[in-house]
Write an enzyme that holds these catalytic residues in place. Sequence first.
Site, PDB file in Angstrom:
ATOM      1  N   ASP A  48      20.978  77.962 -39.180  1.00 12.60           N
ATOM      2  CA  ASP A  48      20.696  78.010 -37.743  1.00 12.60           C
ATOM      3  C   ASP A  48      19.475  78.888 -37.459  1.00 12.60           C
ATOM      4  O   ASP A  48      19.175  79.811 -38.217  1.00 12.60           O
ATOM      5  CB  ASP A  48      21.933  78.538 -36.999  1.00 12.60           C
ATOM      6  CG  ASP A  48      21.885  78.210 -35.514  1.00 12.60           C
ATOM      7  OD1 ASP A  48      21.146  77.288 -35.124  1.00 12.60           O
ATOM      8  OD2 ASP A  48      22.590  78.886 -34.740  1.00 12.60           O
ATOM      9  N   HIS A  60      12.066  73.208 -37.869  1.00 13.78           N
ATOM     10  CA  HIS A  60      12.860  72.327 -38.730  1.00 13.78           C
ATOM     11  C   HIS A  60      12.101  72.025 -40.025  1.00 13.78           C
ATOM     12  O   HIS A  60      12.685  71.999 -41.104  1.00 13.78           O
ATOM     13  CB  HIS A  60      13.200  71.024 -38.000  1.00 13.78           C
ATOM     14  CG  HIS A  60      14.070  71.216 -36.780  1.00 13.78           C
ATOM     15  ND1 HIS A  60      15.180  72.033 -36.788  1.00 13.78           N
ATOM     16  CD2 HIS A  60      13.989  70.705 -35.524  1.00 13.78           C
ATOM     17  CE1 HIS A  60      15.741  72.016 -35.579  1.00 13.78           C
ATOM     18  NE2 HIS A  60      15.033  71.220 -34.796  1.00 13.78           N
ATOM     19  N   LEU A 116      24.305  71.948 -60.329  1.00 14.38           N
ATOM     20  CA  LEU A 116      24.725  72.396 -58.994  1.00 14.38           C
ATOM     21  C   LEU A 116      25.018  71.154 -58.167  1.00 14.38           C
ATOM     22  O   LEU A 116      24.258  70.187 -58.218  1.00 14.38           O
ATOM     23  CB  LEU A 116      23.587  73.191 -58.324  1.00 14.38           C
ATOM     24  CG  LEU A 116      23.787  73.539 -56.841  1.00 14.38           C
ATOM     25  CD1 LEU A 116      24.681  74.769 -56.679  1.00 14.38           C
ATOM     26  CD2 LEU A 116      22.461  73.815 -56.143  1.00 14.38           C
TER      27      LEU A 116
HETATM   28  C1  IPE Z   1      25.182  74.295 -35.968  1.00 14.01           C
HETATM   29  O1  IPE Z   1      24.087  74.789 -35.274  1.00 14.01           O
HETATM   30  C2  IPE Z   1      24.849  73.010 -36.623  1.00 14.01           C
HETATM   31  C3  IPE Z   1      23.804  73.040 -37.630  1.00 14.01           C
HETATM   32  C4  IPE Z   1      23.154  74.079 -38.086  1.00 14.01           C
HETATM   33  C5  IPE Z   1      23.488  71.767 -38.203  1.00 14.01           C
HETATM   34  P1  IPE Z   1      23.930  74.567 -33.704  1.00 14.01           P
HETATM   35  O2  IPE Z   1      22.690  75.256 -33.305  1.00 14.01           O
HETATM   36  O3  IPE Z   1      24.057  73.138 -33.365  1.00 14.01           O
HETATM   37  O4  IPE Z   1      25.228  75.338 -33.148  1.00 14.01           O
HETATM   38  P2  IPE Z   1      25.571  75.878 -31.700  1.00 14.01           P
HETATM   39  O5  IPE Z   1      25.321  74.768 -30.733  1.00 14.01           O
HETATM   40  O6  IPE Z   1      24.673  77.029 -31.431  1.00 14.01           O
HETATM   41  O7  IPE Z   1      27.017  76.290 -31.791  1.00 14.01           O
HETATM   42  C1  IPE Z   2      19.445  74.602 -36.799  1.00 10.97           C
HETATM   43  O1  IPE Z   2      18.491  75.207 -35.996  1.00 10.97           O
HETATM   44  C2  IPE Z   2      19.062  73.167 -37.139  1.00 10.97           C
HETATM   45  C3  IPE Z   2      19.928  72.154 -36.527  1.00 10.97           C
HETATM   46  C4  IPE Z   2      20.949  72.372 -35.750  1.00 10.97           C
HETATM   47  C5  IPE Z   2      19.586  70.784 -36.824  1.00 10.97           C
HETATM   48  P1  IPE Z   2      18.498  75.027 -34.425  1.00 10.97           P
HETATM   49  O2  IPE Z   2      17.688  73.829 -34.084  1.00 10.97           O
HETATM   50  O3  IPE Z   2      19.892  75.013 -33.906  1.00 10.97           O
HETATM   51  O4  IPE Z   2      17.745  76.332 -33.975  1.00 10.97           O
HETATM   52  P2  IPE Z   2      18.086  77.248 -32.731  1.00 10.97           P
HETATM   53  O5  IPE Z   2      19.521  77.645 -32.850  1.00 10.97           O
HETATM   54  O6  IPE Z   2      17.845  76.419 -31.497  1.00 10.97           O
HETATM   55  O7  IPE Z   2      17.149  78.390 -32.855  1.00 10.97           O
HETATM   56 MG    MG Z   3      21.140  76.460 -33.240  1.00  8.33          MG
END
Ligand code: IPE
Ligand code: IPE
Ligand code: MG
Length: 259
Positions: A24, A41, A135
């Site tokens: 995240d 990303h 792995l």
């Molecule tokens: C969780 O992250 C899902 C992934 C990293 C794929 P999100 O950014 O979607 O989670 P929330 O919405 O903050 O809980």
């Molecule tokens: C995690 O990073 C990637 C996915 C959920 C696909 P985020 O896109 O949720 O990044 P933040 O949380 O908005 O910073």
């Molecule tokens: Mg996120």
Amino acid sequence: MALSSTLGVPRTDAVPRHVAIIMDGNGRWATQRFLPRVAGHKKGVDAVRAVVEACAARGVEYLTLFAFSSENWRRPADEVTLLMRLFVHALEREVARLARNGIKLKVVGDISAFEPRLRELIADVEARTSGNDRLTLTIAANYGGRWDILEATRRLLAARPDLAAHPEQLDEAMLSPYLSMAYAPEPDLFIRTGGEKRISNFLIWQLAYTELYFTDCFWPDFDAEQLDLACKSYRSRERRFGRTSAQLKAPADVSSNGG
Ligand code: IPE
Ligand code: IPE
Ligand code: MG
């Protein structure tokens, strides 16, 4: 089949056998740099490559990465499209490296929602790496922990229609082989980057006794050094699985589940 943490006491080692990560913070990493979210990303894919290698080098047997949740469809359509495109490109680009480095790739989640091109690519990469055993890298894509449990229940009932008339016979050992990660032991160490302290519908069944580690580090900045910090924290934990600390120090009679 892998030992369940509730049906028995799993083996624990200094190095976690199975690490599961919620990657995240990509969006915030980019926003801090006045870049579009997709830049985060993209940088996140580089972090994946580094962490896969670092885990393999440290003897981690299973690495599971949350790439796209069943709730991430709620994001703006253009971000979803870009994430899908990035997934396709990453698979195309990384397959040779994975195959060469002894990495077995698995994808868990409801991939029926993906376009045919992506589904074919997933099947191709899984097939090309299925003989590897250094792995096992699992990518959770369109994955939800609740979906996993419901899907397992549906598949069990389809195989055992008699259970509907005898629900008292249903137990954990019957259901768990139908869960999407039945091929792996339960995660020893869970890591969430990006500062949030929640599970966000990741492996809710499998995390029952997993050690949880949260870091403010955004995923694109996560690397081998950050992984070592998480592993160091993991080594300092006392994994009791319901027992007392004293029992752990005199392990002779603590292996059963009691009863
Ligand atoms: C969780 O992250 C899902 C992934 C990293 C794929 P999100 O950014 O979607 O989670 P929330 O919405 O903050 O809980
Ligand atoms: C995690 O990073 C990637 C996915 C959920 C696909 P985020 O896109 O949720 O990044 P933040 O949380 O908005 O910073
Ligand atoms: Mg996120």
